[in-house]
Design a protein around this motif. Structure first.
Motif, PDB file in Angstrom:
ATOM      1  N   LYS A   1      18.242   8.448   4.787  1.00 47.33           N
ATOM      2  CA  LYS A   1      16.838   8.731   5.091  1.00 47.33           C
ATOM      3  C   LYS A   1      16.387   8.062   6.385  1.00 47.33           C
ATOM      4  CE  LYS A   1      15.999  11.098   1.360  1.00 47.33           C
ATOM      5  NZ  LYS A   1      15.036  10.639   0.347  1.00 47.33           N
ATOM      6  N   TYR A   2      17.309   7.387   7.077  1.00 45.44           N
ATOM      7  CA  TYR A   2      16.946   6.708   8.313  1.00 45.44           C
ATOM      8  C   TYR A   2      16.616   7.718   9.416  1.00 45.44           C
ATOM      9  CZ  TYR A   2      18.525   2.085   6.738  1.00 45.44           C
ATOM     10  OH  TYR A   2      18.660   0.880   6.079  1.00 45.44           O
ATOM     11  N   PRO A   3      15.544   7.478  10.209  1.00 42.94           N
ATOM     12  CA  PRO A   3      15.361   8.252  11.448  1.00 42.94           C
ATOM     13  C   PRO A   3      16.372   7.814  12.493  1.00 42.94           C
ATOM     14  CG  PRO A   3      13.666   6.578  11.240  1.00 42.94           C
ATOM     15  CD  PRO A   3      14.446   6.545   9.955  1.00 42.94           C
ATOM     16  N   LEU A   4      16.420   8.537  13.584  1.00 47.54           N
ATOM     17  CA  LEU A   4      17.471   8.315  14.579  1.00 47.54           C
ATOM     18  C   LEU A   4      17.464   6.900  15.130  1.00 47.54           C
ATOM     19  CD1 LEU A   4      19.760   9.438  16.313  1.00 47.54           C
ATOM     20  CD2 LEU A   4      18.047  10.187  17.968  1.00 47.54           C
ATOM     21  N   GLN A   5      16.284   6.372  15.483  1.00 45.58           N
ATOM     22  CA  GLN A   5      16.241   5.050  16.094  1.00 45.58           C
ATOM     23  C   GLN A   5      16.703   3.970  15.126  1.00 45.58           C
ATOM     24  OE1 GLN A   5      15.722   4.570  19.183  1.00 45.58           O
ATOM     25  NE2 GLN A   5      15.063   6.625  19.720  1.00 45.58           N
ATOM     26  N   THR A   6      16.351   4.098  13.855  1.00 43.11           N
ATOM     27  CA  THR A   6      16.829   3.135  12.864  1.00 43.11           C
ATOM     28  C   THR A   6      18.327   3.270  12.666  1.00 43.11           C
ATOM     29  OG1 THR A   6      14.687   3.299  11.744  1.00 43.11           O
ATOM     30  CG2 THR A   6      16.481   2.280  10.517  1.00 43.11           C
ATOM     31  N   TYR A   7      18.793   4.502  12.682  1.00 39.92           N
ATOM     32  CA  TYR A   7      20.224   4.750  12.487  1.00 39.92           C
ATOM     33  C   TYR A   7      21.060   4.143  13.610  1.00 39.92           C
ATOM     34  CZ  TYR A   7      24.582   7.372  12.703  1.00 39.92           C
ATOM     35  OH  TYR A   7      25.904   7.718  12.808  1.00 39.92           O
TER      36      TYR A   7
ATOM     37  N   GLY B   1      11.333   2.606   9.540  1.00 43.90           N
ATOM     38  CA  GLY B   1      12.444   3.212   8.829  1.00 43.90           C
ATOM     39  C   GLY B   1      13.325   2.179   8.160  1.00 43.90           C
ATOM     40  N   LEU B   2      13.482   1.045   8.809  1.00 34.14           N
ATOM     41  CA  LEU B   2      14.300  -0.033   8.252  1.00 34.14           C
ATOM     42  C   LEU B   2      13.658  -0.631   7.017  1.00 34.14           C
ATOM     43  CD1 LEU B   2      16.956  -1.530   8.984  1.00 34.14           C
ATOM     44  CD2 LEU B   2      15.555  -3.208  10.174  1.00 34.14           C
ATOM     45  N   VAL B   3      12.324  -0.715   6.991  1.00 31.10           N
ATOM     46  CA  VAL B   3      11.601  -1.344   5.887  1.00 31.10           C
ATOM     47  C   VAL B   3      11.315  -0.366   4.753  1.00 31.10           C
ATOM     48  CG1 VAL B   3       9.437  -2.482   5.252  1.00 31.10           C
ATOM     49  CG2 VAL B   3      10.575  -3.082   7.398  1.00 31.10           C
ATOM     50  N   LEU B   4      10.949   0.865   5.097  1.00 28.86           N
ATOM     51  CA  LEU B   4      10.449   1.809   4.105  1.00 28.86           C
ATOM     52  C   LEU B   4      11.515   2.721   3.512  1.00 28.86           C
ATOM     53  CD1 LEU B   4       7.153   2.866   5.931  1.00 28.86           C
ATOM     54  CD2 LEU B   4       7.432   1.135   4.160  1.00 28.86           C
ATOM     55  N   MET B   5      12.681   2.801   4.143  1.00 30.17           N
ATOM     56  CA  MET B   5      13.752   3.654   3.632  1.00 30.17           C
ATOM     57  C   MET B   5      14.779   2.816   2.876  1.00 30.17           C
ATOM     58  SD  MET B   5      12.826   6.678   4.618  1.00 30.17           S
ATOM     59  CE  MET B   5      11.111   6.165   4.505  1.00 30.17           C
ATOM     60  N   ASN B   6      15.110   3.229   1.660  1.00 35.17           N
ATOM     61  CA  ASN B   6      16.054   2.470   0.831  1.00 35.17           C
ATOM     62  C   ASN B   6      17.499   2.888   1.039  1.00 35.17           C
ATOM     63  OD1 ASN B   6      13.924   1.024  -0.326  1.00 35.17           O
ATOM     64  ND2 ASN B   6      13.677   2.499  -1.991  1.00 35.17           N
ATOM     65  N   THR B   7      17.725   4.076   1.531  1.00 37.79           N
ATOM     66  CA  THR B   7      19.081   4.592   1.727  1.00 37.79           C
ATOM     67  C   THR B   7      19.279   5.002   3.174  1.00 37.79           C
ATOM     68  OG1 THR B   7      18.348   6.801   1.043  1.00 37.79           O
ATOM     69  CG2 THR B   7      19.292   5.372  -0.661  1.00 37.79           C
TER      70      THR B   7
ATOM     71  N   SER C   1      10.574   8.184   1.621  1.00 39.98           N
ATOM     72  CA  SER C   1      10.235   9.577   1.923  1.00 39.98           C
ATOM     73  C   SER C   1       9.744   9.674   3.363  1.00 39.98           C
ATOM     74  CB  SER C   1       9.151  10.100   0.967  1.00 39.98           C
ATOM     75  OG  SER C   1       7.900   9.493   1.254  1.00 39.98           O
ATOM     76  N   ILE C   2       9.809  10.872   3.910  1.00 40.13           N
ATOM     77  CA  ILE C   2       9.399  11.095   5.290  1.00 40.13           C
ATOM     78  C   ILE C   2       7.914  10.800   5.482  1.00 40.13           C
ATOM     79  CG2 ILE C   2       8.918  13.526   4.884  1.00 40.13           C
ATOM     80  CD1 ILE C   2      10.359  11.995   8.119  1.00 40.13           C
ATOM     81  N   TRP C   3       7.122  10.951   4.406  1.00 40.71           N
ATOM     82  CA  TRP C   3       5.676  10.730   4.517  1.00 40.71           C
ATOM     83  C   TRP C   3       5.334   9.260   4.684  1.00 40.71           C
ATOM     84  CZ3 TRP C   3       3.009  14.673   5.871  1.00 40.71           C
ATOM     85  CH2 TRP C   3       3.428  15.951   5.489  1.00 40.71           C
ATOM     86  N   ALA C   4       6.212   8.381   4.274  1.00 46.48           N
ATOM     87  CA  ALA C   4       5.973   6.961   4.533  1.00 46.48           C
ATOM     88  C   ALA C   4       5.984   6.688   6.037  1.00 46.48           C
ATOM     89  CB  ALA C   4       7.032   6.118   3.830  1.00 46.48           C
ATOM     90  N   LEU C   5       6.856   7.375   6.767  1.00 48.16           N
ATOM     91  CA  LEU C   5       6.922   7.198   8.209  1.00 48.16           C
ATOM     92  C   LEU C   5       5.755   7.880   8.910  1.00 48.16           C
ATOM     93  CD1 LEU C   5      10.750   7.898   8.659  1.00 48.16           C
ATOM     94  CD2 LEU C   5       9.622   5.693   8.389  1.00 48.16           C
ATOM     95  N   VAL C   6       5.277   8.985   8.322  1.00 51.59           N
ATOM     96  CA  VAL C   6       4.189   9.749   8.941  1.00 51.59           C
ATOM     97  C   VAL C   6       2.838   9.091   8.692  1.00 51.59           C
ATOM     98  CG1 VAL C   6       2.947  11.946   8.879  1.00 51.59           C
ATOM     99  CG2 VAL C   6       5.450  11.920   8.856  1.00 51.59           C
TER     100      VAL C   6
ATOM    101  N   THR D   1       0.830  -1.203   0.000  1.00 50.49           N
ATOM    102  CA  THR D   1       0.000   0.000   0.000  1.00 50.49           C
ATOM    103  C   THR D   1       0.866   1.257   0.000  1.00 50.49           C
ATOM    104  OG1 THR D   1      -1.761  -1.162   1.188  1.00 50.49           O
ATOM    105  CG2 THR D   1      -1.800   1.243   1.232  1.00 50.49           C
ATOM    106  N   ILE D   2       1.882   1.273   0.863  1.00 54.09           N
ATOM    107  CA  ILE D   2       2.794   2.422   0.898  1.00 54.09           C
ATOM    108  C   ILE D   2       3.511   2.566  -0.437  1.00 54.09           C
ATOM    109  CG2 ILE D   2       4.800   3.422   2.057  1.00 54.09           C
ATOM    110  CD1 ILE D   2       2.349   3.377   3.807  1.00 54.09           C
ATOM    111  N   GLN D   3       3.905   1.449  -1.026  1.00 57.96           N
ATOM    112  CA  GLN D   3       4.612   1.484  -2.304  1.00 57.96           C
ATOM    113  C   GLN D   3       3.710   2.004  -3.425  1.00 57.96           C
ATOM    114  OE1 GLN D   3       5.626  -2.319  -4.176  1.00 57.96           O
ATOM    115  NE2 GLN D   3       7.737  -1.586  -4.402  1.00 57.96           N
TER     116      GLN D   3
END
Length: 295
Positions: A225-231, A216-222, A142-147, A133-135
């Motif tokens: 674009k990771y948020p802090l917790q994923t980073y 962030g781990l699933v939806l971010m490809n690079t 993008s940040i909107w995937a997390l939001v 669905t997100i795809q």
């Protein structure tokens, strides 16, 4: 005010203070222990010698995290996600809770939507349909995937809905007599009277968006674009194999371990929420109690 000074009342007060004190220590000790491990020497931390105070002193784990060029970028992404996600989810939650709080005669589909909400709260569509669905909305990386990925928490909808139902009906009737429409009643009557529960829900949402790392781990490809917790979840102590190390690398490895680095990660991740919580704490108890009890 006359206070009861009997032996039983004094015993109760002492026992109450002791129990609450133990609960306070049980809550604060993990935070303090994590901080002590993060600033202790590598050898003491790995040996499990750190208990209630740091052994040695080393800021190498914090330097390792902060000196990384991606750290502040991930921190900024998490701030954006928390602000946007909390605001967006709170808006949708209020807009959904308001009509569900109205009587069935005002909103005939109320019971149907309530059953749908309860079903969604109990059963999930699964990870793959959610990702597809997100795809399909072209939100990946993008940040909107997390939001938007968890935009409507059903539990919070029910919490605010019950709070709205407990508000005096006379407020709504008086607003209708004055000529106010549904939007005016919501924003001029219901929301100003619902600050406690809205603050409590905002705290829930902000903690979720700040601490969540899997999306962030699933939806971010690079990695940029990771948020802090994923980073910080991806950070490890990399030990080169089969290569000659420089003196600086040897010094770094001698001072740094996964145990101290992980403790530094956890402590850094907790600080923003520890700063925000005191400002919302006064609304927390009243918001939860009033929103959870139905008359």
């Amino acid at each position: 005010m006359v206070r009861n000074k009997t032996l039983g009342s004094r015993t109760f007060e002492i026992a109450n203070v002791l129990i609450l004190g133990l609960l306070l220590v049980s809550c604060l000790y993990p935070l303090w222990y994590t901080f002590c491990v993060s600033i202790s020497d590598k050898s003491a931390a790995n040996a499990g010698l750190v208990t209630i105070y740091p052994i040695g002193f080393s800021l190498t784990p914090y330097k390792e995290i902060i000196n990384d060029g991606h750290f502040f970028n991930a921190f900024w992404i998490s701030i954006q996600r928390t602000v946007l996600g909390t605001g967006f989810s709170l808006l949708l939650t209020v807009l959904m809770a308001y009509p569900l709080a109205r009587p069935a005669k005002d909103f005939k589909m109320r019971n149907t939507f309530m059953w749908v909400l309860v079903f969604c709260m109990l059963f999930s569509g699964g990870l793959i349909p959610w990702y597809l669905t997100i795809q399909n909305y072209h939100l990946i990386n993008s940040i909107w995937a997390l939001v938007l990925g968890g935009g409507v928490p059903v539990f919070d909808v029910i919490l605010i809905m019950n709070f709205f139902r407990n508000l005096p009906k006379e407020l709504n009737e008086a607003a209708v007599v004055d000529g106010a429409g549904p939007w005016s009643i919501l924003f001029r009557v219901y929301i100003p009277c619902s600050i406690p529960v809205l603050a409590a829900v905002a705290l829930f949402l902000s903690v979720y968006h700040w601490n969540e790392f899997f999306n962030g781990l699933v939806l971010m490809n690079t990695a940029d674009k990771y948020p802090l917790q994923t980073y910080i979840q991806q950070l490890v102590v990399n030990i080169p194999v089969g290569t000659n190390l420089t003196p600086e690398q040897y010094k770094k490895l001698s001072e740094l371990s996964n145990r101290t680095l992980n403790s530094a990660k956890v402590f850094i991740a907790m600080v923003p929420m520890l700063v925000v919580y005191p400002f919302l704490q006064k609304y927390f108890i009243s918001g939860i109690m009033l929103g959870a009890v139905k008359e």
